[in-house]
Scaffold this motif. Structure first.
Motif, PDB file in Angstrom:
ATOM      1  N   VAL A   4       7.117  -8.666  19.091  1.00 23.80           N
ATOM      2  CA  VAL A   4       7.256  -7.374  18.006  1.00 23.80           C
ATOM      3  C   VAL A   4       8.371  -6.930  18.386  1.00 23.80           C
ATOM      4  O   VAL A   4       9.320  -7.328  18.003  1.00 23.80           O
ATOM      5  CB  VAL A   4       6.273  -6.486  19.376  1.00 23.80           C
ATOM      6  N   ALA A   5       8.487  -6.702  16.316  1.00 16.91           N
ATOM      7  CA  ALA A   5       9.339  -6.928  15.281  1.00 16.91           C
ATOM      8  C   ALA A   5       9.373  -5.633  14.701  1.00 16.91           C
ATOM      9  O   ALA A   5       8.168  -5.114  13.641  1.00 16.91           O
ATOM     10  CB  ALA A   5       9.558  -7.448  14.657  1.00 16.91           C
ATOM     11  N   ILE A   6      10.339  -4.369  14.312  1.00 18.69           N
ATOM     12  CA  ILE A   6      10.170  -3.699  13.317  1.00 18.69           C
ATOM     13  C   ILE A   6      10.898  -3.818  12.375  1.00 18.69           C
ATOM     14  O   ILE A   6      11.527  -4.109  11.783  1.00 18.69           O
ATOM     15  CB  ILE A   6      10.949  -2.206  13.952  1.00 18.69           C
ATOM     16  N   TYR A   7      10.359  -3.796  11.425  1.00 20.51           N
ATOM     17  CA  TYR A   7      10.581  -4.164   9.653  1.00 20.51           C
ATOM     18  C   TYR A   7      10.707  -3.109   8.885  1.00 20.51           C
ATOM     19  O   TYR A   7      10.304  -1.656   9.012  1.00 20.51           O
ATOM     20  CB  TYR A   7       8.887  -4.594   9.038  1.00 20.51           C
ATOM     21  N   ASP A   8      12.264  -3.427   8.719  1.00 19.59           N
ATOM     22  CA  ASP A   8      12.942  -1.844   8.200  1.00 19.59           C
ATOM     23  C   ASP A   8      12.429  -2.308   7.221  1.00 19.59           C
ATOM     24  O   ASP A   8      11.840  -2.576   5.982  1.00 19.59           O
ATOM     25  CB  ASP A   8      14.414  -2.323   8.560  1.00 19.59           C
ATOM     26  N   THR A   9      13.324  -0.626   5.627  1.00 17.12           N
ATOM     27  CA  THR A   9      12.457  -0.133   5.005  1.00 17.12           C
ATOM     28  C   THR A   9      12.995  -1.144   3.714  1.00 17.12           C
ATOM     29  O   THR A   9      12.131  -2.113   2.695  1.00 17.12           O
ATOM     30  CB  THR A   9      12.710   0.726   4.474  1.00 17.12           C
ATOM     31  N   CYS A  10      14.095  -2.136   4.022  1.00 19.56           N
ATOM     32  CA  CYS A  10      14.514  -3.416   3.025  1.00 19.56           C
ATOM     33  C   CYS A  10      13.529  -4.485   2.697  1.00 19.56           C
ATOM     34  O   CYS A  10      14.078  -4.996   1.723  1.00 19.56           O
ATOM     35  CB  CYS A  10      16.199  -3.284   3.601  1.00 19.56           C
ATOM     36  N   VAL A  11      13.694  -4.792   3.817  1.00 23.18           N
ATOM     37  CA  VAL A  11      12.281  -6.079   3.586  1.00 23.18           C
ATOM     38  C   VAL A  11      10.726  -5.647   3.226  1.00 23.18           C
ATOM     39  O   VAL A  11      10.084  -6.431   3.545  1.00 23.18           O
ATOM     40  CB  VAL A  11      12.073  -6.304   5.174  1.00 23.18           C
ATOM     41  N   LEU A  12      10.545  -4.074   3.338  1.00 22.77           N
ATOM     42  CA  LEU A  12       8.827  -3.632   2.462  1.00 22.77           C
ATOM     43  C   LEU A  12       9.111  -3.502   1.320  1.00 22.77           C
ATOM     44  O   LEU A  12       8.162  -3.394   0.506  1.00 22.77           O
ATOM     45  CB  LEU A  12       8.238  -2.342   3.478  1.00 22.77           C
ATOM     46  N   PHE A  13       9.879  -3.261   0.480  1.00 20.59           N
ATOM     47  CA  PHE A  13      10.849  -2.903  -0.993  1.00 20.59           C
ATOM     48  C   PHE A  13      10.332  -4.447  -1.630  1.00 20.59           C
ATOM     49  O   PHE A  13       9.784  -3.743  -3.003  1.00 20.59           O
ATOM     50  CB  PHE A  13      12.311  -2.386  -0.887  1.00 20.59           C
ATOM     51  N   PRO A  14      11.254  -5.252  -1.577  1.00 24.07           N
ATOM     52  CA  PRO A  14      11.007  -6.661  -2.263  1.00 24.07           C
ATOM     53  C   PRO A  14       9.762  -7.797  -2.859  1.00 24.07           C
ATOM     54  O   PRO A  14       9.183  -6.760  -1.487  1.00 24.07           O
ATOM     55  CB  PRO A  14      12.222  -7.572  -2.153  1.00 24.07           C
ATOM     56  N   ARG A  15       8.440  -7.204  -3.071  1.00 24.22           N
ATOM     57  CA  ARG A  15       7.380  -7.341  -2.977  1.00 24.22           C
ATOM     58  C   ARG A  15       6.729  -8.350  -2.669  1.00 24.22           C
ATOM     59  O   ARG A  15       5.983  -8.657  -1.836  1.00 24.22           O
ATOM     60  CB  ARG A  15       6.976  -7.569  -4.275  1.00 24.22           C
ATOM     61  N   MET A  16       7.582  -9.633  -2.771  1.00 21.80           N
ATOM     62  CA  MET A  16       7.668 -11.421  -2.310  1.00 21.80           C
ATOM     63  C   MET A  16       7.212 -11.040  -0.901  1.00 21.80           C
ATOM     64  O   MET A  16       7.080 -11.756   0.180  1.00 21.80           O
ATOM     65  CB  MET A  16       8.207 -12.832  -2.928  1.00 21.80           C
TER      66      MET A  16
END
Length: 183
Positions: A4-16
């Motif tokens: 289980v991993a929480i994805y922070d905003t900064c990793v969901l922002f760049p498209r690739m």
């Protein structure tokens, strides 16, 4: 039981980066989670960089796509934990609270300074850079072939070559991931 991993905003922002991380979750290689609060932050960052998106439906479609791609992504009930969490950056408390509530083993983020080491140790949570996380994932026997397939699908969806996708990963500060996928 999946990691289980929480994805922070900064990793969901760049498209690739968002694309490869969410596809890894959709493939069952990781149980990725985040919150509605992270959706709000993502919306703010996208509008900040692309002001023309503020009026359109593009952001709503993107968020709907993320939830559809990773159906069990949203963490609920973490809000009551926020006030009791001390982070170096108060804006990161909601991420830390979501990690506790979700029973996450890791927070995937580029924000190394927001989460105190003593908090992470106490809750047995790793702080992982997305490049390190994906590179480690690729090394797992089941995940390696699946990640190569994911890159092939990304290339097909974008009408690119696999080499173009790998080059884009390098440009998105994911050189370890790119190197492992380039083998």
């Amino acid at each position: 039981m999946a990691f289980v991993a929480i994805y922070d905003t900064c990793v969901l922002f760049p498209r690739m980066m968002r694309d490869i991380l969410t596809r890894a979750a959709a493939a069952g290689l990781v149980r990725a989670q985040w919150t509605e609060h992270i959706h709000v932050e993502l919306r703010q960052r996208l509008v900040g960089k692309y002001p023309d998106m503020a009026e359109g439906e593009q952001i709503n479609k993107l968020i709907a796509y993320l939830v559809k791609t990773v159906p069990d992504c949203l963490v609920d009930g973490y809000e009551e934990l926020i006030e009791g969490i001390e982070c170096d950056d108060p804006d990161d408390r909601h991420v830390a609270a979501a990690a506790i509530k979700a029973g996450a083993q890791a927070i995937i983020t580029r924000d190394r300074r927001g989460f105190p080491p003593e908090f992470l140790k106490r809750h047995h949570i790793l702080l992982k850079d997305p490049d390190d996380f994906m590179a480690d994932l690729i090394d797992l026997p089941r995940a390696g072939p699946a990640m190569h397939q994911i890159v092939t699908e990304i290339a097909s969806d974008r009408d690119d070559s696999v080499a173009d996708v790998i080059a884009r990963l390098r440009r998105n500060k994911m050189p370890l991931t790119a190197a492992k996928l380039d083998r």
